[in-house]
Design a protein around this motif. Sequence first.
Motif, PDB file in Angstrom:
ATOM      1  N   THR A 157       4.735 -16.470  14.571  1.00  0.00           N
ATOM      2  CA  THR A 157       4.279 -16.073  13.165  1.00  0.00           C
ATOM      3  C   THR A 157       3.108 -15.333  13.271  1.00  0.00           C
ATOM      4  OG1 THR A 157       4.802 -18.367  12.320  1.00  0.00           O
ATOM      5  CG2 THR A 157       3.052 -17.191  11.248  1.00  0.00           C
ATOM      6  N   LEU A 158       2.257 -15.479  14.430  1.00  0.00           N
ATOM      7  CA  LEU A 158       1.181 -14.449  14.708  1.00  0.00           C
ATOM      8  C   LEU A 158       1.719 -13.248  15.053  1.00  0.00           C
ATOM      9  CD1 LEU A 158      -1.887 -14.009  14.944  1.00  0.00           C
ATOM     10  CD2 LEU A 158      -1.481 -14.866  17.293  1.00  0.00           C
ATOM     11  N   ASP A 159       2.730 -13.076  15.709  1.00  0.00           N
ATOM     12  CA  ASP A 159       3.083 -11.675  16.349  1.00  0.00           C
ATOM     13  C   ASP A 159       3.641 -10.963  14.891  1.00  0.00           C
ATOM     14  OD1 ASP A 159       2.926 -12.283  19.046  1.00  0.00           O
ATOM     15  OD2 ASP A 159       4.799 -12.854  19.362  1.00  0.00           O
ATOM     16  N   ALA A 160       4.533 -11.674  14.109  1.00  0.00           N
ATOM     17  CA  ALA A 160       4.851 -11.149  13.000  1.00  0.00           C
ATOM     18  C   ALA A 160       3.912 -10.658  11.994  1.00  0.00           C
ATOM     19  CB  ALA A 160       5.792 -12.136  12.087  1.00  0.00           C
ATOM     20  N   PHE A 161       2.910 -11.410  12.059  1.00  0.00           N
ATOM     21  CA  PHE A 161       1.683 -10.965  11.018  1.00  0.00           C
ATOM     22  C   PHE A 161       0.809  -9.948  11.820  1.00  0.00           C
ATOM     23  CE2 PHE A 161      -3.066 -11.597  10.109  1.00  0.00           C
ATOM     24  CZ  PHE A 161      -2.909 -11.297   8.804  1.00  0.00           C
ATOM     25  N   LEU A 162       0.762  -9.979  12.991  1.00  0.00           N
ATOM     26  CA  LEU A 162      -0.152  -8.705  13.521  1.00  0.00           C
ATOM     27  C   LEU A 162       0.702  -7.563  13.598  1.00  0.00           C
ATOM     28  CD1 LEU A 162      -1.800 -10.450  16.463  1.00  0.00           C
ATOM     29  CD2 LEU A 162      -2.787  -9.968  14.424  1.00  0.00           C
ATOM     30  N   GLU A 163       1.973  -7.663  13.733  1.00  0.00           N
ATOM     31  CA  GLU A 163       3.016  -6.278  13.664  1.00  0.00           C
ATOM     32  C   GLU A 163       2.944  -5.883  12.247  1.00  0.00           C
ATOM     33  OE1 GLU A 163       6.461  -4.027  12.832  1.00  0.00           O
ATOM     34  OE2 GLU A 163       6.223  -5.996  11.929  1.00  0.00           O
ATOM     35  N   PHE A 164       2.573  -6.470  11.303  1.00  0.00           N
ATOM     36  CA  PHE A 164       2.648  -6.078   9.656  1.00  0.00           C
ATOM     37  C   PHE A 164       1.319  -5.117   9.926  1.00  0.00           C
ATOM     38  CE2 PHE A 164       0.565  -7.611   5.905  1.00  0.00           C
ATOM     39  CZ  PHE A 164       1.431  -6.933   4.800  1.00  0.00           C
ATOM     40  N   HIS A 165       0.362  -5.850  10.328  1.00  0.00           N
ATOM     41  CA  HIS A 165      -1.069  -5.097  10.343  1.00  0.00           C
ATOM     42  C   HIS A 165      -1.204  -3.788  11.221  1.00  0.00           C
ATOM     43  CE1 HIS A 165      -3.834  -7.328   7.851  1.00  0.00           C
ATOM     44  NE2 HIS A 165      -2.968  -8.210   8.058  1.00  0.00           N
ATOM     45  N   ARG A 166      -0.070  -3.619  12.162  1.00  0.00           N
ATOM     46  CA  ARG A 166      -0.078  -2.463  13.051  1.00  0.00           C
ATOM     47  C   ARG A 166       0.707  -1.383  12.090  1.00  0.00           C
ATOM     48  NH1 ARG A 166       0.718  -6.210  17.260  1.00  0.00           N
ATOM     49  NH2 ARG A 166       3.054  -5.596  17.409  1.00  0.00           N
ATOM     50  N   THR A 167       1.781  -1.860  11.711  1.00  0.00           N
ATOM     51  CA  THR A 167       2.637  -0.785  11.106  1.00  0.00           C
ATOM     52  C   THR A 167       2.632  -0.546   9.626  1.00  0.00           C
ATOM     53  OG1 THR A 167       4.520  -2.585  10.726  1.00  0.00           O
ATOM     54  CG2 THR A 167       4.351  -1.346  12.859  1.00  0.00           C
ATOM     55  N   ARG A 168       2.154  -1.362   8.822  1.00  0.00           N
ATOM     56  CA  ARG A 168       2.157  -1.531   7.373  1.00  0.00           C
ATOM     57  C   ARG A 168       0.978  -1.122   6.792  1.00  0.00           C
ATOM     58  NH1 ARG A 168       5.794  -3.868   4.152  1.00  0.00           N
ATOM     59  NH2 ARG A 168       4.892  -2.616   2.609  1.00  0.00           N
ATOM     60  N   VAL A 169      -0.207  -1.899   7.245  1.00  0.00           N
ATOM     61  CA  VAL A 169      -1.378  -1.814   6.617  1.00  0.00           C
ATOM     62  C   VAL A 169      -2.422  -0.477   7.395  1.00  0.00           C
ATOM     63  CG1 VAL A 169      -3.683  -3.175   6.372  1.00  0.00           C
ATOM     64  CG2 VAL A 169      -1.474  -4.208   6.329  1.00  0.00           C
ATOM     65  N   ARG A 170      -2.831   0.156   6.471  1.00  0.00           N
ATOM     66  CA  ARG A 170      -3.816   1.346   6.863  1.00  0.00           C
ATOM     67  C   ARG A 170      -5.067   0.995   6.406  1.00  0.00           C
ATOM     68  NH1 ARG A 170      -0.230   1.600   9.771  1.00  0.00           N
ATOM     69  NH2 ARG A 170       1.041   3.237  10.199  1.00  0.00           N
TER      70      ARG A 170
END
Length: 296
Positions: free
Chosen positions: A283-296
């Motif tokens: 869950t943490l990996d999916a959340f942090l990947e979201f922030h690395r790739t989708r959130v600016r």
Amino acid sequence: MEEFANWRANGHRFTHRGHQIFWTEGGGGPEGVLLCIHGFPTASWDWHAVWPGLCERFARVLAADMIGFGWSAKPRTYDYSIADQADLHEQLLLEQGVHRFHVLAHDYGDTVAQELLARDAERRATGDDSLTIESVCLLNGGLFPETHRARWVQRLLAGPLGPMVGVLGGETAFKRSLAAVFGPDTRPSATELHQFWLLWSSRHGKRNGHKIIGYIAERRKHRERWVGALQRAVVPLRLIDGLRDPVSGAHMVERYRELIEHPDVVELPDIGHYPQIEAPQRTLDAFLEFHRTRVR
């Protein structure tokens, strides 16, 4: 139980509508502020397994026990509502000097996040930047009333016998009902279930279950506003969902893909209703990947 006790001991309090609200904070990472919003019937403790990883990424991580939950006040005479829980979180943010924030929510907290998203859209339309959401990540929850499959105890609490069910309901029945929404191979230990029970029953909290459960009817009443908030969201949005959840699992994900344009979904096939507890690293990996790739 030591970590559980420390979570409470290291918390803070603020006053909402005359009642004391428990909240905790962490952080130290390079990014902004993250607001974590828990679900029903538990509390901010739900985030403990992913908390260290969240604090490594974000400068501040805030999580409150909503009124009626956990270690917060549980007044018997109170108008419990999703709008009020949204007010509570906005008050906490503003009192802490926060004006821009990310959201990570679960279950009941998803509905609070939907209300916060609706308010965010209204503020953006008027140029009000007093509070601005930067991204939203949702875990299993009843995003669409037509796909929410209430558990038998929820239906009882929402019915005419609700007040009696709440008062008479004991720890054994509570544990059985809660364990059933976890994945078959990721169910909580006896100690974890007892912790959840303490969060629900302390301060006579279970006597308010029939009032808090009104959120199910609220979801139907405010469907256009809350589903519309997801459909019209202008911020990055991700859903992380345990597909084995009988309440809001694979069937809810299917509806999400139907209604949300360009849906960003991470599916956890073997996980149930509590991804952050059942599979914290994934869950943490999916959340942090979201922030690395989708959130600016």
